[in-house]
Design a protein around this motif. Structure first.
Motif, PDB file in Angstrom:
ATOM      1  N   VAL A 117     -53.039  21.746 -52.657  1.00  0.00           N
ATOM      2  CA  VAL A 117     -51.503  21.614 -53.149  1.00  0.00           C
ATOM      3  C   VAL A 117     -51.320  22.682 -54.178  1.00  0.00           C
ATOM      4  O   VAL A 117     -50.278  23.218 -54.085  1.00  0.00           O
ATOM      5  CB  VAL A 117     -51.192  20.203 -53.397  1.00  0.00           C
ATOM      6  N   LEU A 118     -52.090  22.523 -55.134  1.00  0.00           N
ATOM      7  CA  LEU A 118     -51.950  23.587 -56.444  1.00  0.00           C
ATOM      8  C   LEU A 118     -51.866  24.786 -55.944  1.00  0.00           C
ATOM      9  O   LEU A 118     -50.906  25.735 -56.318  1.00  0.00           O
ATOM     10  CB  LEU A 118     -53.000  23.224 -57.418  1.00  0.00           C
ATOM     11  N   ARG A 119     -52.734  25.339 -54.921  1.00  0.00           N
ATOM     12  CA  ARG A 119     -52.629  26.869 -54.665  1.00  0.00           C
ATOM     13  C   ARG A 119     -51.543  26.993 -53.780  1.00  0.00           C
ATOM     14  O   ARG A 119     -51.020  28.297 -53.931  1.00  0.00           O
ATOM     15  CB  ARG A 119     -54.056  26.992 -53.753  1.00  0.00           C
ATOM     16  N   GLN A 120     -51.102  26.179 -52.889  1.00  0.00           N
ATOM     17  CA  GLN A 120     -49.977  26.501 -52.131  1.00  0.00           C
ATOM     18  C   GLN A 120     -48.677  26.538 -53.111  1.00  0.00           C
ATOM     19  O   GLN A 120     -47.716  27.572 -52.909  1.00  0.00           O
ATOM     20  CB  GLN A 120     -49.584  25.449 -51.122  1.00  0.00           C
ATOM     21  N   GLY A 121     -48.508  25.641 -54.132  1.00  0.00           N
ATOM     22  CA  GLY A 121     -47.571  25.920 -54.909  1.00  0.00           C
ATOM     23  C   GLY A 121     -47.466  27.039 -55.790  1.00  0.00           C
ATOM     24  O   GLY A 121     -46.475  27.792 -56.012  1.00  0.00           O
ATOM     25  N   LEU A 122     -48.564  27.588 -56.286  1.00  0.00           N
ATOM     26  CA  LEU A 122     -48.785  28.964 -56.907  1.00  0.00           C
ATOM     27  C   LEU A 122     -48.209  30.104 -55.926  1.00  0.00           C
ATOM     28  O   LEU A 122     -47.545  30.960 -56.436  1.00  0.00           O
ATOM     29  CB  LEU A 122     -50.111  29.256 -57.521  1.00  0.00           C
ATOM     30  N   ARG A 123     -48.682  30.012 -54.575  1.00  0.00           N
ATOM     31  CA  ARG A 123     -48.551  31.035 -53.737  1.00  0.00           C
ATOM     32  C   ARG A 123     -46.935  30.753 -53.185  1.00  0.00           C
ATOM     33  O   ARG A 123     -46.389  31.718 -52.478  1.00  0.00           O
ATOM     34  CB  ARG A 123     -49.459  31.022 -52.411  1.00  0.00           C
ATOM     35  N   ARG A 124     -46.280  29.817 -53.479  1.00  0.00           N
ATOM     36  CA  ARG A 124     -45.095  29.598 -53.057  1.00  0.00           C
ATOM     37  C   ARG A 124     -44.710  29.721 -51.610  1.00  0.00           C
ATOM     38  O   ARG A 124     -43.777  29.860 -50.987  1.00  0.00           O
ATOM     39  CB  ARG A 124     -43.717  30.576 -53.454  1.00  0.00           C
ATOM     40  N   GLU A 125     -45.793  28.808 -50.984  1.00  0.00           N
ATOM     41  CA  GLU A 125     -45.753  28.933 -49.468  1.00  0.00           C
ATOM     42  C   GLU A 125     -45.668  27.597 -48.876  1.00  0.00           C
ATOM     43  O   GLU A 125     -46.761  26.733 -49.131  1.00  0.00           O
ATOM     44  CB  GLU A 125     -47.182  29.794 -48.904  1.00  0.00           C
ATOM     45  N   HIS A 126     -44.575  27.411 -48.286  1.00  0.00           N
ATOM     46  CA  HIS A 126     -44.654  25.860 -47.288  1.00  0.00           C
ATOM     47  C   HIS A 126     -44.647  24.810 -48.442  1.00  0.00           C
ATOM     48  O   HIS A 126     -45.506  23.749 -48.128  1.00  0.00           O
ATOM     49  CB  HIS A 126     -45.791  25.782 -46.489  1.00  0.00           C
ATOM     50  N   VAL A 127     -44.476  25.027 -49.651  1.00  0.00           N
ATOM     51  CA  VAL A 127     -44.659  23.985 -50.689  1.00  0.00           C
ATOM     52  C   VAL A 127     -44.167  22.761 -50.484  1.00  0.00           C
ATOM     53  O   VAL A 127     -44.966  21.670 -50.458  1.00  0.00           O
ATOM     54  CB  VAL A 127     -44.091  24.606 -52.069  1.00  0.00           C
ATOM     55  N   LEU A 128     -42.926  22.345 -50.121  1.00  0.00           N
ATOM     56  CA  LEU A 128     -42.282  21.085 -49.565  1.00  0.00           C
ATOM     57  C   LEU A 128     -43.200  20.490 -48.554  1.00  0.00           C
ATOM     58  O   LEU A 128     -43.325  19.383 -48.590  1.00  0.00           O
ATOM     59  CB  LEU A 128     -40.785  21.215 -49.590  1.00  0.00           C
ATOM     60  N   VAL A 129     -43.314  21.253 -47.611  1.00  0.00           N
ATOM     61  CA  VAL A 129     -43.981  20.742 -46.333  1.00  0.00           C
ATOM     62  C   VAL A 129     -45.484  20.018 -46.724  1.00  0.00           C
ATOM     63  O   VAL A 129     -45.750  19.068 -46.201  1.00  0.00           O
ATOM     64  CB  VAL A 129     -44.373  21.869 -45.293  1.00  0.00           C
ATOM     65  N   VAL A 130     -46.135  20.756 -47.547  1.00  0.00           N
ATOM     66  CA  VAL A 130     -47.477  20.375 -47.904  1.00  0.00           C
ATOM     67  C   VAL A 130     -47.453  19.237 -48.722  1.00  0.00           C
ATOM     68  O   VAL A 130     -48.013  18.122 -48.342  1.00  0.00           O
ATOM     69  CB  VAL A 130     -48.516  21.560 -48.858  1.00  0.00           C
ATOM     70  N   ALA A 131     -46.491  19.242 -49.635  1.00  0.00           N
ATOM     71  CA  ALA A 131     -46.264  18.140 -50.719  1.00  0.00           C
ATOM     72  C   ALA A 131     -45.764  16.653 -49.575  1.00  0.00           C
ATOM     73  O   ALA A 131     -46.404  15.725 -49.898  1.00  0.00           O
ATOM     74  CB  ALA A 131     -45.282  18.147 -51.686  1.00  0.00           C
ATOM     75  N   ALA A 132     -44.964  17.039 -48.808  1.00  0.00           N
ATOM     76  CA  ALA A 132     -44.480  15.861 -47.846  1.00  0.00           C
ATOM     77  C   ALA A 132     -45.721  15.472 -47.083  1.00  0.00           C
ATOM     78  O   ALA A 132     -45.741  14.080 -46.736  1.00  0.00           O
ATOM     79  CB  ALA A 132     -43.315  16.420 -47.030  1.00  0.00           C
ATOM     80  N   LEU A 133     -46.605  16.142 -46.420  1.00  0.00           N
ATOM     81  CA  LEU A 133     -47.457  15.677 -45.720  1.00  0.00           C
ATOM     82  C   LEU A 133     -48.572  15.048 -46.456  1.00  0.00           C
ATOM     83  O   LEU A 133     -48.890  13.917 -45.901  1.00  0.00           O
ATOM     84  CB  LEU A 133     -48.345  16.804 -45.103  1.00  0.00           C
ATOM     85  N   CYS A 134     -48.853  15.363 -47.474  1.00  0.00           N
ATOM     86  CA  CYS A 134     -49.869  14.790 -48.339  1.00  0.00           C
ATOM     87  C   CYS A 134     -49.420  13.241 -48.861  1.00  0.00           C
ATOM     88  O   CYS A 134     -50.067  12.362 -48.891  1.00  0.00           O
ATOM     89  CB  CYS A 134     -50.392  15.396 -49.567  1.00  0.00           C
ATOM     90  N   ALA A 135     -47.968  13.379 -49.197  1.00  0.00           N
ATOM     91  CA  ALA A 135     -47.431  12.122 -49.614  1.00  0.00           C
ATOM     92  C   ALA A 135     -47.303  11.083 -48.546  1.00  0.00           C
ATOM     93  O   ALA A 135     -47.389   9.956 -48.954  1.00  0.00           O
ATOM     94  CB  ALA A 135     -46.049  12.313 -50.310  1.00  0.00           C
ATOM     95  N   LEU A 136     -46.695  11.685 -47.592  1.00  0.00           N
ATOM     96  CA  LEU A 136     -46.642  10.888 -46.199  1.00  0.00           C
ATOM     97  C   LEU A 136     -47.896  10.106 -45.571  1.00  0.00           C
ATOM     98  O   LEU A 136     -47.917   8.761 -45.430  1.00  0.00           O
ATOM     99  CB  LEU A 136     -45.972  11.532 -45.164  1.00  0.00           C
ATOM    100  N   SER A 137     -48.898  11.166 -45.615  1.00  0.00           N
ATOM    101  CA  SER A 137     -50.453  10.556 -45.448  1.00  0.00           C
ATOM    102  C   SER A 137     -50.894   9.411 -46.343  1.00  0.00           C
ATOM    103  O   SER A 137     -51.433   8.477 -45.878  1.00  0.00           O
ATOM    104  CB  SER A 137     -51.446  11.779 -45.353  1.00  0.00           C
ATOM    105  N   ASP A 138     -50.489   9.510 -47.571  1.00  0.00           N
ATOM    106  CA  ASP A 138     -50.966   8.604 -48.591  1.00  0.00           C
ATOM    107  C   ASP A 138     -50.268   7.408 -48.299  1.00  0.00           C
ATOM    108  O   ASP A 138     -51.002   6.287 -48.371  1.00  0.00           O
ATOM    109  CB  ASP A 138     -50.760   9.128 -50.102  1.00  0.00           C
ATOM    110  N   ALA A 139     -49.104   7.503 -47.888  1.00  0.00           N
ATOM    111  CA  ALA A 139     -48.040   6.233 -47.932  1.00  0.00           C
ATOM    112  C   ALA A 139     -48.761   5.629 -46.790  1.00  0.00           C
ATOM    113  O   ALA A 139     -48.947   4.399 -46.766  1.00  0.00           O
ATOM    114  CB  ALA A 139     -46.719   6.668 -47.561  1.00  0.00           C
ATOM    115  N   VAL A 140     -49.013   6.367 -45.563  1.00  0.00           N
ATOM    116  CA  VAL A 140     -49.392   5.495 -44.293  1.00  0.00           C
ATOM    117  C   VAL A 140     -50.947   4.761 -44.655  1.00  0.00           C
ATOM    118  O   VAL A 140     -50.911   3.708 -44.314  1.00  0.00           O
ATOM    119  CB  VAL A 140     -49.568   6.607 -43.199  1.00  0.00           C
ATOM    120  N   LEU A 141     -51.707   5.695 -45.453  1.00  0.00           N
ATOM    121  CA  LEU A 141     -53.186   4.773 -45.771  1.00  0.00           C
ATOM    122  C   LEU A 141     -52.705   3.712 -46.512  1.00  0.00           C
ATOM    123  O   LEU A 141     -53.634   2.799 -46.282  1.00  0.00           O
ATOM    124  CB  LEU A 141     -53.986   5.935 -46.185  1.00  0.00           C
TER     125      LEU A 141
END
Length: 225
Positions: A26-50
């Motif tokens: 997540v940090l690397r994608q944020g630094l690269r400014r690449e698909h930042v919100l998509v990555v954050a949303a996927l990780c947060a949603l996955s955590d929520a499901v688990l």
């Protein structure tokens, strides 16, 4: 109820704020400014499901299927080591392109409104190509769902603690989910402020080397007794 909510929020933050494969990606994608919100949303949603799975009591069912945990552990170890090798390769033999974070203060390299075009300018005029969305999504999902530590933290640990709160366990779950959402979006969007320290190819090589070490170490730790 409010106590359970705060307990879930506190335990959620304590478990998620650590150097790990998912956070580094997540940090690397944020630094690269690449698909930042998509990555954050996927990780947060996955955590929520688990977390919800653990609170619902399914974690007890998974404990009755030990071979599944073993399979996930070996698959996760293979993926983490493979990702670490790729990061080491980037550090050892970087591409000819220079990846740098757009300097919004100078008003260059970006589009109106701060939109990310995927190509970033540097002071020397070099550019870097944007990574496609699908590989980024697959990597984010693999780093989450193939990591046994995620199941131990969210399904088993959070689920077990949540169920000690009785009828208020869903408020505990809400607190834990809130912690995940705040952390992942904060990490992904806040990474841009580290750009001034990562504006050179050498800085990115150091970052990739650190990522390689952490990923391989995590992968090896999963299969060691």
């Amino acid at each position: 109820m409010f106590v359970a909510l705060l307990a879930g929020l506190g335990l959620g933050f304590s478990l998620i704020i650590a150097i790990g494969a998912q956070n580094l990606f997540v940090l690397r994608q944020g630094l690269r400014r690449e698909h930042v919100l998509v990555v954050a949303a996927l990780c947060a949603l996955s955590d929520a499901v688990l977390i919800l799975v653990g609170v619902s009591g399914i974690g007890l069912v998974l404990q009755a299927v030990p071979w599944l945990v073993v399979a996930i552990r070996w698959a996760g170890a293979a993926f983490l080591i493979g990702y670490g090798v790729l990061a080491a390769r980037r550090a050892w033999r970087p591409s000819g392109e220079t990846l740098a974070v757009r300097d919004d203060r100078a008003g260059g390299g970006g589009t109106p409104g701060g939109a990310d075009t995927g190509v970033r300018g540097t002071g020397a005029g070099t550019t870097a190509t944007r990574t496609r969305l699908i590989p980024v999504i697959l990597t984010a999902l693999a780093l989450t769902w193939l990591n046994p530590h995620v199941y131990l933290d969210t399904v088993f640990l959070l689920g077990s603690v949540a169920n000690t709160h009785g009828d208020a366990r869903w408020f505990f779950a809400a607190g834990a989910v809130t912690a995940s959402v705040v952390w992942f979006f904060g990490l992904a969007t806040g990474a841009r402020y580290l750009g001034r320290w990562l504006s050179s190819p050498r800085s990115w090589r150091i970052l990739d080397a650190a990522i390689a070490v952490v990923m391989v170490a995590l992968g090896v730790s999963l299969v060691l007794p």
